[in-house]
Design a protein around this motif. Structure first.
Motif, PDB file in Angstrom:
ATOM      1  N   LEU A   4       0.825  -1.212   0.000  1.00 25.36           N
ATOM      2  CA  LEU A   4       0.000   0.000   0.000  1.00 25.36           C
ATOM      3  C   LEU A   4       0.858   1.260   0.000  1.00 25.36           C
ATOM      4  O   LEU A   4       0.472   2.285  -0.587  1.00 25.36           O
ATOM      5  CB  LEU A   4      -0.925  -0.016   1.214  1.00 25.36           C
ATOM      6  CG  LEU A   4      -1.808   1.211   1.450  1.00 25.36           C
ATOM      7  CD1 LEU A   4      -2.725   1.454   0.262  1.00 25.36           C
ATOM      8  CD2 LEU A   4      -2.624   1.030   2.728  1.00 25.36           C
ATOM      9  N   SER A   5       2.016   1.220   0.637  1.00 24.47           N
ATOM     10  CA  SER A   5       2.879   2.409   0.705  1.00 24.47           C
ATOM     11  C   SER A   5       3.338   2.846  -0.678  1.00 24.47           C
ATOM     12  O   SER A   5       3.612   4.029  -0.889  1.00 24.47           O
ATOM     13  CB  SER A   5       4.091   2.120   1.595  1.00 24.47           C
ATOM     14  OG  SER A   5       4.910   1.103   1.026  1.00 24.47           O
TER      15      SER A   5
ATOM     16  N   PRO B 181      -7.917   4.524   8.763  1.00 18.82           N
ATOM     17  CA  PRO B 181      -7.986   5.492   7.659  1.00 18.82           C
ATOM     18  C   PRO B 181      -7.417   6.855   8.017  1.00 18.82           C
ATOM     19  O   PRO B 181      -6.858   7.542   7.151  1.00 18.82           O
ATOM     20  CB  PRO B 181      -9.486   5.572   7.352  1.00 18.82           C
ATOM     21  CG  PRO B 181     -10.168   5.083   8.572  1.00 18.82           C
ATOM     22  CD  PRO B 181      -9.262   4.086   9.187  1.00 18.82           C
ATOM     23  N   VAL B 182      -7.512   7.270   9.281  1.00 13.85           N
ATOM     24  CA  VAL B 182      -6.931   8.551   9.691  1.00 13.85           C
ATOM     25  C   VAL B 182      -5.412   8.489   9.593  1.00 13.85           C
ATOM     26  O   VAL B 182      -4.759   9.435   9.115  1.00 13.85           O
ATOM     27  CB  VAL B 182      -7.374   8.908  11.120  1.00 13.85           C
ATOM     28  CG1 VAL B 182      -6.808  10.260  11.537  1.00 13.85           C
ATOM     29  CG2 VAL B 182      -8.885   8.912  11.229  1.00 13.85           C
TER      30      VAL B 182
ATOM     31  N   PHE C  66      -8.214  -0.843   1.459  1.00 10.34           N
ATOM     32  CA  PHE C  66      -7.594   0.431   1.111  1.00 10.34           C
ATOM     33  C   PHE C  66      -6.520   0.252   0.040  1.00 10.34           C
ATOM     34  O   PHE C  66      -6.303   1.150  -0.777  1.00 10.34           O
ATOM     35  CB  PHE C  66      -7.010   1.088   2.357  1.00 10.34           C
ATOM     36  CG  PHE C  66      -8.050   1.609   3.305  1.00 10.34           C
ATOM     37  CD1 PHE C  66      -9.009   2.510   2.876  1.00 10.34           C
ATOM     38  CD2 PHE C  66      -8.092   1.193   4.625  1.00 10.34           C
ATOM     39  CE1 PHE C  66      -9.985   2.986   3.734  1.00 10.34           C
ATOM     40  CE2 PHE C  66      -9.061   1.663   5.492  1.00 10.34           C
ATOM     41  CZ  PHE C  66     -10.008   2.560   5.039  1.00 10.34           C
ATOM     42  N   ARG C  67      -5.870  -0.894   0.040  1.00 14.92           N
ATOM     43  CA  ARG C  67      -4.901  -1.156  -1.025  1.00 14.92           C
ATOM     44  C   ARG C  67      -5.601  -1.229  -2.374  1.00 14.92           C
ATOM     45  O   ARG C  67      -5.151  -0.632  -3.360  1.00 14.92           O
ATOM     46  CB  ARG C  67      -4.160  -2.465  -0.736  1.00 14.92           C
ATOM     47  CG  ARG C  67      -3.130  -2.820  -1.803  1.00 14.92           C
ATOM     48  CD  ARG C  67      -2.589  -4.227  -1.609  1.00 14.92           C
ATOM     49  NE  ARG C  67      -1.632  -4.573  -2.648  1.00 14.92           N
ATOM     50  CZ  ARG C  67      -1.965  -5.024  -3.857  1.00 14.92           C
ATOM     51  NH1 ARG C  67      -3.258  -5.159  -4.160  1.00 14.92           N
ATOM     52  NH2 ARG C  67      -1.043  -5.315  -4.753  1.00 14.92           N
ATOM     53  N   GLU C  68      -6.711  -1.986  -2.433  1.00 13.32           N
ATOM     54  CA  GLU C  68      -7.438  -2.102  -3.688  1.00 13.32           C
ATOM     55  C   GLU C  68      -8.169  -0.807  -4.030  1.00 13.32           C
ATOM     56  O   GLU C  68      -8.265  -0.434  -5.204  1.00 13.32           O
ATOM     57  CB  GLU C  68      -8.431  -3.260  -3.613  1.00 13.32           C
ATOM     58  CG  GLU C  68      -7.792  -4.623  -3.380  1.00 13.32           C
ATOM     59  CD  GLU C  68      -6.799  -4.990  -4.457  1.00 13.32           C
ATOM     60  OE1 GLU C  68      -6.990  -4.560  -5.626  1.00 13.32           O
ATOM     61  OE2 GLU C  68      -5.831  -5.704  -4.146  1.00 13.32           O
ATOM     62  N   GLY C  69      -8.671  -0.112  -3.010  1.00 15.02           N
ATOM     63  CA  GLY C  69      -9.392   1.132  -3.263  1.00 15.02           C
ATOM     64  C   GLY C  69      -8.501   2.221  -3.825  1.00 15.02           C
ATOM     65  O   GLY C  69      -8.891   2.938  -4.761  1.00 15.02           O
ATOM     66  N   THR C  70      -7.305   2.378  -3.272  1.00 15.24           N
ATOM     67  CA  THR C  70      -6.379   3.372  -3.818  1.00 15.24           C
ATOM     68  C   THR C  70      -5.959   2.994  -5.238  1.00 15.24           C
ATOM     69  O   THR C  70      -5.701   3.871  -6.072  1.00 15.24           O
ATOM     70  CB  THR C  70      -5.138   3.490  -2.930  1.00 15.24           C
ATOM     71  OG1 THR C  70      -4.568   2.184  -2.699  1.00 15.24           O
ATOM     72  CG2 THR C  70      -5.494   4.108  -1.582  1.00 15.24           C
ATOM     73  N   GLY C  71      -5.906   1.689  -5.532  1.00 17.05           N
ATOM     74  CA  GLY C  71      -5.622   1.272  -6.899  1.00 17.05           C
ATOM     75  C   GLY C  71      -6.752   1.622  -7.848  1.00 17.05           C
ATOM     76  O   GLY C  71      -6.517   1.965  -9.013  1.00 17.05           O
ATOM     77  N   VAL C  72      -7.994   1.558  -7.375  1.00 17.36           N
ATOM     78  CA  VAL C  72      -9.142   1.902  -8.215  1.00 17.36           C
ATOM     79  C   VAL C  72      -9.126   3.382  -8.573  1.00 17.36           C
ATOM     80  O   VAL C  72      -9.321   3.761  -9.738  1.00 17.36           O
ATOM     81  CB  VAL C  72     -10.455   1.519  -7.507  1.00 17.36           C
ATOM     82  CG1 VAL C  72     -11.668   2.088  -8.244  1.00 17.36           C
ATOM     83  CG2 VAL C  72     -10.584   0.009  -7.403  1.00 17.36           C
TER      84      VAL C  72
ATOM     85  N   ALA D  23      -6.505  10.879  -1.293  1.00 24.09           N
ATOM     86  CA  ALA D  23      -6.809  11.550  -0.028  1.00 24.09           C
ATOM     87  C   ALA D  23      -8.314  11.682   0.174  1.00 24.09           C
ATOM     88  O   ALA D  23      -8.806  11.571   1.312  1.00 24.09           O
ATOM     89  CB  ALA D  23      -6.147  12.920   0.005  1.00 24.09           C
ATOM     90  N   LEU D  24      -9.071  11.897  -0.909  1.00 26.42           N
ATOM     91  CA  LEU D  24     -10.523  11.978  -0.777  1.00 26.42           C
ATOM     92  C   LEU D  24     -11.104  10.651  -0.318  1.00 26.42           C
ATOM     93  O   LEU D  24     -11.990  10.605   0.547  1.00 26.42           O
ATOM     94  CB  LEU D  24     -11.142  12.391  -2.118  1.00 26.42           C
ATOM     95  CG  LEU D  24     -11.019  13.868  -2.496  1.00 26.42           C
ATOM     96  CD1 LEU D  24     -11.557  14.100  -3.899  1.00 26.42           C
ATOM     97  CD2 LEU D  24     -11.754  14.741  -1.486  1.00 26.42           C
ATOM     98  N   LEU D  25     -10.607   9.547  -0.890  1.00 24.26           N
ATOM     99  CA  LEU D  25     -11.085   8.225  -0.472  1.00 24.26           C
ATOM    100  C   LEU D  25     -10.799   7.983   0.999  1.00 24.26           C
ATOM    101  O   LEU D  25     -11.690   7.544   1.758  1.00 24.26           O
ATOM    102  CB  LEU D  25     -10.426   7.148  -1.329  1.00 24.26           C
ATOM    103  CG  LEU D  25     -10.677   5.695  -0.898  1.00 24.26           C
ATOM    104  CD1 LEU D  25     -12.141   5.337  -1.065  1.00 24.26           C
ATOM    105  CD2 LEU D  25      -9.786   4.739  -1.677  1.00 24.26           C
ATOM    106  N   LEU D  26      -9.576   8.256   1.423  1.00 23.27           N
ATOM    107  CA  LEU D  26      -9.216   8.034   2.826  1.00 23.27           C
ATOM    108  C   LEU D  26      -9.960   8.995   3.743  1.00 23.27           C
ATOM    109  O   LEU D  26     -10.313   8.632   4.878  1.00 23.27           O
ATOM    110  CB  LEU D  26      -7.705   8.201   2.997  1.00 23.27           C
ATOM    111  CG  LEU D  26      -6.845   7.181   2.245  1.00 23.27           C
ATOM    112  CD1 LEU D  26      -5.370   7.537   2.368  1.00 23.27           C
ATOM    113  CD2 LEU D  26      -7.095   5.773   2.758  1.00 23.27           C
TER     114      LEU D  26
END
Length: 397
Positions: A38-39, A262-263, A83-89, A226-229
């Motif tokens: 994820l990093s 998420p924070v 969050f790993r898959e979401g940031t990829g999306v 950043a919006l997703l998180l």
């Protein structure tokens, strides 16, 4: 999978506490691997990726990875996968179907992950290209495998004998009150307890980054990650504010630890972008990581070793409670007397070596197995000494 793992530990000769602790440690190891992956999506350069990997690991919530006897490590792992898959999306490099499956997996591990629904619904609108009606329809179809998995998981649990889920307006299964009323939520004491949960489970450096973010001008461009998180952080803020826990907030820190994930990732994203843009130095990132480690290190160490004094005291308490007593001679040793039968305050008699529960740095000590001393147990057959029970009035000392 957790049930199968703990059953395997039983055949290996491990007690319940050791089985769950080993499960948490192994799940925490996988969390480290997922966070490393994820990093790479939180930072673009080598230094920012290293900071994005190290800072979330220095959170107080990392206590879950050190053999914590609960299942919150599993839901934390599933959330990191989401969050790993979401940031990829949102960056255009991953499938929405995998993100939906990760969210369904998290909800099947623990119902608190239901607060991932808000960021999951927002994913189609955070993609690089504008969302059309056709894209929204495809996004709905991408959720079908996750829904089918959850239905199959529920059916499997019912076959194993699990009771059906009972959902009401403010009721979930055997819990009659799931959410607090607004008057209780916005009380000063409750808000302070919620703030302490976040301060305890967040990296200390993340608080510094968030405070700096409030003072600086946001960079140009729309940061979809950043919006997703941020959406996920607000969703879990509702969870942290309104959930009615059965234990005190500070004592139930592990239940609310996933809300800080998420924070923590959001603060890490802000810091990584500053490092990538040259608006912050690598020295600042290293300092924040070390600062966070200095805060969470003692907290993890103190909770990891909290049961040792009690375990050391248990053998001596057992031997002392079985010593022959002279009739008519009362004893004032509360630690060896045990609870008095019929005494209304018997549950308030402290166990030997039991940790105090009046400080911020405390864990859920009541969930771990403790050695018990049977008050009326007969002595060893090798003693050859007459045995007399300890007088009940000795607990009044």
């Amino acid at each position: 999978a957790a049930m199968a793992f703990t059953d395997l530990g039983r055949h290996l000769g491990l007690d319940v506490e050791s089985r769950v602790a080993l499960q948490s440690s192994l799940a925490g190891s996988v969390c480290v691997v997922v966070l490393w992956s994820l990093s790479a999506r939180l930072g673009k350069t080598g230094p920012s990726r290293l900071v994005a990997f190290a800072l979330p690991l220095c959170a107080g919530g990392s206590q879950l990875f050190f053999g914590h006897v609960e299942n919150y490590t599993l839901v934390t792992l599933a959330m990191l996968l989401f969050f790993r898959e979401g940031t990829g999306v949102v960056e255009g490099g991953s499938s929405l179907m995998r993100a939906g499956l990760a969210a369904a997996l998290a909800v099947s591990v623990h119902p608190l992950a239901a607060f991932l629904i808000a960021p999951l619904v927002a994913l189609p609108f955070l993609r690089p290209q504008p969302a059309s009606v056709r894209d929204i329809w495809r996004s709905m179809l991408a959720m079908v495998p996750g829904v089918l998995y959850f239905v199959a998981f529920y059916a499997f649990c019912r076959i194993l004998g699990a009771p059906p889920i009972e959902i009401g307006v403010n009721r979930f299964s055997g819990t009659d009150r799931v959410f607090l009323d607004p008057a209780s939520v916005f009380g000063a004491k409750h808000l302070w307890d919620v703030a302490q949960n976040y301060l305890l489970t967040l990296p200390a450096g993340a608080v510094v980054v968030l405070l700096q973010r409030l003072r600086e001008k946001p960079p140009a461009g729309r940061d979809r990650t950043a919006l997703l998180l941020g959406i996920a952080a607000l969703s879990f803020l509702v969870f942290a504010l309104f959930l009615h826990g059965t234990l005190r907030r500070r004592r139930d820190w592990d239940l609310f630890a996933p809300a800080a994930v998420p924070v923590s990732l959001l603060a890490t994203r802000f810091l990584a972008r500053r490092l990538d843009g040259g608006r912050a130095s690598l020295g600042l990132g290293v300092f924040l990581v070390l600062f966070s480690l200095a805060v969470c290190g003692p907290w993890i160490a103190s909770n990891y070793r909290y049961a040792e004094p009690e375990r050391r005291a248990a053998p001596s308490a057992a031997s002392a409670s079985l010593e022959p007593a002279t009739p008519g001679t009362p004893t004032s040793d509360v630690a060896t007397a045990g609870p008095a039968t019929g005494s209304p305050n018997a549950k308030d008699v402290p166990r030997p070596g039991a940790p105090r529960a009046d400080s911020l740095l405390e864990g859920r000590h009541d969930l771990r197995e403790r050695p018990r001393v049977e008050r009326d147990a007969p002595p060893s057959s090798q003693s050859g000494t007459p045995w007399a029970p300890i007088p009940a009035e000795s607990t009044e000392a």
